[in-house]
Design a protein around this motif. Sequence first.
Motif, PDB file in Angstrom:
ATOM      1  N   ASP A  26       0.846  -1.198   0.000  1.00 59.19           N
ATOM      2  CA  ASP A  26       0.000   0.000   0.000  1.00 59.19           C
ATOM      3  C   ASP A  26       0.881   1.248   0.000  1.00 59.19           C
ATOM      4  O   ASP A  26       1.695   1.432   0.900  1.00 59.19           O
ATOM      5  N   ALA A  58      -2.379  -3.793  -2.757  1.00 60.94           N
ATOM      6  CA  ALA A  58      -2.283  -2.335  -2.736  1.00 60.94           C
ATOM      7  C   ALA A  58      -3.310  -1.800  -1.733  1.00 60.94           C
ATOM      8  O   ALA A  58      -3.916  -2.563  -0.972  1.00 60.94           O
ATOM      9  N   GLY A  67       2.159  -1.506  -5.702  1.00 62.92           N
ATOM     10  CA  GLY A  67       1.130  -0.753  -5.003  1.00 62.92           C
ATOM     11  C   GLY A  67       0.743   0.558  -5.650  1.00 62.92           C
ATOM     12  O   GLY A  67       0.077   1.388  -5.033  1.00 62.92           O
TER      13      GLY A  67
END
Length: 97
Positions: A26, A58, A67
Amino acid sequence: PNSGYDPRPDLDALRLPVLWQLGAVDKRMYTPETLADLRKVAPGARRSFTVRVYAGGAHSLRLTQDGLIRQEQTSPGFAPGVFRDLASWLRRAVPRR
């Protein structure tokens, strides 16, 4: 921290179980920082925290290499286990009537 909003009082006020599903890559909410913040809050918590981190996930939990938003748009789908874990957690967390 840059926004001035501290979520800890709100998290401390929760009285229900919480499932955190995080993507390992992320780029919008960095997972290592989120995990560190949760570790600070969890010891004094009055509810249970369940945390799952998905490899290749992600922010949307869609599979990506890095991500990036543009990779989410061409993702082959969600990280394996996202919906299985959610369903399993709901079966345990939500009382049947």
